[in-house]
Scaffold this motif. Sequence first.
Motif, short mmCIF file in Angstrom:
data_model
loop_
_atom_site.label_atom_id
_atom_site.label_comp_id
_atom_site.label_asym_id
_atom_site.label_seq_id
_atom_site.Cartn_x
_atom_site.Cartn_y
_atom_site.Cartn_z
N SER A 313 0.72 -1.30 -0.08
CA SER A 313 0.04 -0.08 -0.02
C SER A 313 0.69 1.22 0.11
N ASP A 314 2.00 1.16 0.77
CA ASP A 314 2.87 2.31 0.44
C ASP A 314 4.38 1.81 0.57
N PRO A 315 4.74 1.49 -0.58
CA PRO A 315 6.08 0.82 -0.77
C PRO A 315 7.21 1.52 -0.02
N LEU A 316 7.29 2.55 0.08
CA LEU A 316 8.50 3.05 0.68
C LEU A 316 8.40 2.77 2.32
N VAL A 317 7.53 2.46 2.70
CA VAL A 317 7.38 2.21 4.08
C VAL A 317 7.28 0.79 4.65
N SER A 318 7.11 0.05 3.68
CA SER A 318 6.78 -1.50 4.06
C SER A 318 8.06 -2.06 4.99
N VAL A 319 9.06 -1.98 4.89
CA VAL A 319 10.02 -2.65 5.72
C VAL A 319 9.93 -1.76 7.05
N ALA A 320 9.89 -0.66 7.28
CA ALA A 320 9.71 0.06 8.53
C ALA A 320 8.49 -0.35 9.17
N GLU A 321 7.51 -0.50 8.59
CA GLU A 321 6.16 -0.92 9.12
C GLU A 321 6.44 -2.48 9.52
N GLY A 322 7.07 -3.14 8.79
CA GLY A 322 7.49 -4.64 9.23
C GLY A 322 8.37 -4.63 10.64
N THR A 323 9.33 -3.85 10.58
CA THR A 323 9.78 -3.91 11.96
C THR A 323 9.14 -3.40 13.13
N GLY A 324 8.11 -2.52 12.71
CA GLY A 324 7.35 -2.20 14.01
C GLY A 324 6.13 -3.11 14.28
N LYS A 325 5.88 -3.99 13.49
CA LYS A 325 4.83 -5.02 13.67
C LYS A 325 5.59 -6.25 14.50
N VAL A 326 7.05 -6.65 14.22
CA VAL A 326 7.51 -7.51 14.86
C VAL A 326 8.01 -7.00 16.34
N LEU A 327 7.91 -5.62 16.48
CA LEU A 327 8.31 -5.30 17.97
C LEU A 327 7.04 -5.36 18.98
N GLN A 328 5.80 -5.97 18.35
CA GLN A 328 4.68 -6.05 19.02
C GLN A 328 4.90 -7.37 19.76
N SER A 329 5.60 -8.13 19.16
CA SER A 329 5.57 -9.76 19.81
C SER A 329 7.01 -10.03 19.85
N ILE A 330 7.63 -10.39 20.96
CA ILE A 330 8.88 -10.78 21.26
C ILE A 330 9.01 -12.17 20.71
N GLU A 331 7.93 -13.18 20.95
CA GLU A 331 8.19 -14.53 20.24
C GLU A 331 8.30 -14.43 18.68
N PHE A 332 7.28 -13.59 18.11
CA PHE A 332 7.42 -13.39 16.68
C PHE A 332 8.72 -12.99 16.22
N LEU A 333 9.15 -11.92 16.89
CA LEU A 333 10.48 -11.19 16.67
C LEU A 333 11.54 -12.37 16.70
N LYS A 334 11.57 -13.14 17.97
CA LYS A 334 12.64 -14.17 17.79
C LYS A 334 12.73 -15.07 16.74
N ARG A 335 11.34 -15.40 16.14
CA ARG A 335 11.34 -16.42 15.13
C ARG A 335 11.93 -15.78 13.98
N VAL A 336 11.49 -14.62 13.49
CA VAL A 336 11.83 -13.99 12.34
C VAL A 336 13.28 -13.55 12.21
N ALA A 337 14.01 -13.27 13.54
CA ALA A 337 15.19 -12.55 13.77
C ALA A 337 16.26 -13.75 13.41
N THR A 338 15.79 -14.92 13.69
CA THR A 338 16.69 -15.98 13.36
C THR A 338 16.47 -16.67 12.22
N SER A 339 15.55 -16.29 11.53
CA SER A 339 15.12 -17.06 10.28
C SER A 339 16.21 -16.54 9.21
N ASP A 340 16.87 -15.38 9.70
CA ASP A 340 17.78 -14.81 8.49
C ASP A 340 19.03 -15.55 8.26
N ARG A 341 19.41 -16.62 8.86
CA ARG A 341 20.53 -17.33 8.77
C ARG A 341 20.67 -18.03 7.47
N ASN A 342 19.62 -18.25 6.90
CA ASN A 342 19.32 -19.07 5.68
C ASN A 342 20.44 -18.42 4.51
#
Length: 342
Positions: A313-342
């Motif tokens: 919907s607003d391509p220039l802010v998607s990534v920042a919005e995504g970081t904001g969304k993961v801050l809402q849940s520490i469990e979710f944050l830990k899941r996606v933060a470790t998944s970048d080792r691929n």
Amino acid sequence: MFALIKSYFSNDIGIDLGTANSLVYVRDRGIVLREPSVVAVQTGTKNVLAVGTEAKRMLGRTPVNIQAIRPMKDGVIADFDITEQMLRYFITKVHNRKLTQPRVVVAVPSGITEVERRAVKDSVTHAGAREVYLIPQPMAAAIGAGLPVAEPAGNMVVDIGGGTCEIAIISLAGIVLSRSLRVGGDEFDETITSYMKRAHNMLIGERTAEEIKMRIGSAFTLADELTMEVKGRDLQGGLPRTVLVKSEEIRESLKEPLASIINAIRATLEQCPPELSGDLVDRGIVMSGGGALLRNIDQLVSKETKLPVTLASDPLVSVAEGTGKVLQSIEFLKRVATSDRN
Ligand code: ADP
Ligand code: MG
């Protein structure tokens, strides 16, 4: 009561460390900072004179003793010190002094090395963070665009930034496949600059090339073709001059970098596990990043992949919005933060 105190003191932040623009998201407040990833230094030193918007204004207009640097230009960290100073500046600018030691999530290009990841973590820690998490930019883009990344189903995102294009297929909150190429909006600008030289004998600056791209650039036939008066320096006579440029010629000149992006999208699709490919037939591709704003790029990608393509919907802010969304849940944050080792 505890929850109330906790939320009052929460000043967790998400940072989109982009090659062109950096954004900072503060939990419960949203995006509070949006500035170009540019740092101006005194030539030959690490003396920072300006960061962000102020530094970008100097690009191409600096006297010999000032140098404007884009430390993330090609999706790699060209200069650790400069990047650290830029991060510090952004964090300090949004940091509310009443609150202490935020948890920080940084969305980084998926192509950076382990050493670069370490450098980003250290810089953010030095800037006062209590905990630092890194997540790959395409993951953040997908989350920010609202894709159901945690489902056991294929989600595909193509994020075209300034220096890079990041392509990823995500399922179960992890990156199944990803590809990062050093082609993005900057390359479009450079292509336009060489085209103007070749076809119109005219030298134009970086800012003018970007303006042409934004005002009349396109990836696919336009219903109403456009024109623009472009000012620059004549290559032969050396004097300032104006020419009228058409959208058709700019589109033609952008063919090569666009083909690289299409090829990379196709190659990623070809490697995709079949179950996930099946999902993509219906779910299609979501595009984000400033490059996705090039007119009709969604149509081009759709035609070349035969998949439905939508823009965030607003391509220039998607990534920042995504970081904001993961801050809402520490469990979710830990899941996606470790998944970048691929
Ligand atoms: P990054 O994530 O690498 O910092 P961004 O997502 O902020 O990059 O996108 C920046 C790029 O998008 C720049 O190359 C800029 O020229 C381009 N861009 C921004 N708006 C438009 C537009 N309307 N049309 C075409 N390109 C655009
Ligand atoms: Mg980006």
